[in-house]
Write a protein that holds these residues in place. Sequence first.
Motif, PDB file in Angstrom:
ATOM      1  N   GLY A   1       0.613  -1.180   0.055  1.00 33.87           N
ATOM      2  CA  GLY A   1      -0.150  -0.141  -0.591  1.00 33.87           C
ATOM      3  C   GLY A   1       0.827   1.365  -0.527  1.00 33.87           C
ATOM      4  N   GLN A   2       2.166   1.324   0.135  1.00 35.31           N
ATOM      5  CA  GLN A   2       2.603   2.653   1.127  1.00 35.31           C
ATOM      6  C   GLN A   2       4.109   3.102  -0.113  1.00 35.31           C
ATOM      7  N   LEU A   3       3.633   2.566  -1.193  1.00 36.54           N
ATOM      8  CA  LEU A   3       5.165   2.695  -2.404  1.00 36.54           C
ATOM      9  C   LEU A   3       5.083   4.206  -2.568  1.00 36.54           C
ATOM     10  N   GLU A   4       6.594   4.973  -2.106  1.00 36.82           N
ATOM     11  CA  GLU A   4       6.752   6.389  -2.620  1.00 36.82           C
ATOM     12  C   GLU A   4       7.355   6.051  -3.582  1.00 36.82           C
ATOM     13  N   GLU A   5       8.001   5.926  -4.544  1.00 34.12           N
ATOM     14  CA  GLU A   5       8.723   6.407  -5.560  1.00 34.12           C
ATOM     15  C   GLU A   5       9.408   5.363  -6.121  1.00 34.12           C
ATOM     16  N   ILE A   6       9.338   4.711  -7.580  1.00 35.02           N
ATOM     17  CA  ILE A   6       9.677   3.619  -8.351  1.00 35.02           C
ATOM     18  C   ILE A   6      10.645   4.140  -8.837  1.00 35.02           C
ATOM     19  N   ARG A   7      11.794   3.618  -8.838  1.00 33.08           N
ATOM     20  CA  ARG A   7      12.994   3.353  -9.372  1.00 33.08           C
ATOM     21  C   ARG A   7      13.234   2.539 -10.974  1.00 33.08           C
ATOM     22  N   PHE A   8      13.217   3.276 -11.738  1.00 35.01           N
ATOM     23  CA  PHE A   8      12.738   2.554 -13.798  1.00 35.01           C
ATOM     24  C   PHE A   8      14.293   3.590 -14.191  1.00 35.01           C
ATOM     25  N   THR A   9      15.378   2.259 -14.042  1.00 38.68           N
ATOM     26  CA  THR A   9      16.990   2.799 -14.225  1.00 38.68           C
ATOM     27  C   THR A   9      17.827   1.446 -14.979  1.00 38.68           C
ATOM     28  N   ASP A  10      18.341   1.873 -15.771  1.00 38.57           N
ATOM     29  CA  ASP A  10      19.424   0.964 -16.538  1.00 38.57           C
ATOM     30  C   ASP A  10      18.558   0.251 -17.321  1.00 38.57           C
ATOM     31  N   ILE A  11      17.704   0.882 -18.520  1.00 38.61           N
ATOM     32  CA  ILE A  11      17.101  -0.042 -19.078  1.00 38.61           C
ATOM     33  C   ILE A  11      17.743  -0.953 -20.277  1.00 38.61           C
ATOM     34  N   GLU A  12      17.455  -2.405 -20.494  1.00 42.74           N
ATOM     35  CA  GLU A  12      18.299  -2.836 -21.089  1.00 42.74           C
ATOM     36  C   GLU A  12      17.788  -2.835 -22.733  1.00 42.74           C
ATOM     37  N   HIS A  13      16.558  -3.980 -22.318  1.00 40.80           N
ATOM     38  CA  HIS A  13      15.973  -4.229 -23.513  1.00 40.80           C
ATOM     39  C   HIS A  13      13.789  -3.195 -22.752  1.00 40.80           C
TER      40      HIS A  13
END
Length: 185
Positions: free
Chosen positions: A168-180
């Motif tokens: 329920g309590q996610l603050e921020e998503i890290r979406f980095t180093d995209i390979e595909h």
Amino acid sequence: MSLFGDGLDAAVHKAFTRPAPKSAGAQMRYLVRQLKGTKAVAQMLRISQRTVERYVKDQIKKPRPDLAARMEREVKKRWQPQIRAQARQKAATTGGIVIDARARIGYTAPIGTTDEDRLRHLTVALPPRYAARLFDAQEQGAGDQQLQQIAAEALKEVYFQDGGRRVGQLEEIRFTDIEHLEFDL
């Protein structure tokens, strides 16, 4: 080159009903018809008007690699605009969009959770509202950073929170180093 923008364009291109012109002459003739003249095409492609005329008459058949890439990009940008609009509309209202990504993904959450970002391969169907946000942002000229943020918010809601049923309590998503990264309608 924009990873997210090109991915969204590739997804829309799969909806085309006919293939785009392949040969240099056919591509040039198409661009001349679309822009209503050889002068406008020459300015857009940064070549001389006479060169455009030679391609139209098939006197030149093999363009330089950089010119071939520009021609192909401009043709695909203009190819079947109504089909493209219908595909975007369908994704934004009823169908949604599927994102297939292999990237380092994690989140910021309260202490005691396993929020460490790690390499994940996700294939997630995003609801139509996120497809609409992605396409609207792309139309308004948003950069890869903004499109990446929208995709991260979508993954947060759909994958991590499962529509409010988990975490329920996610603050921020890290979406980095995209390979595909690949999108599908």
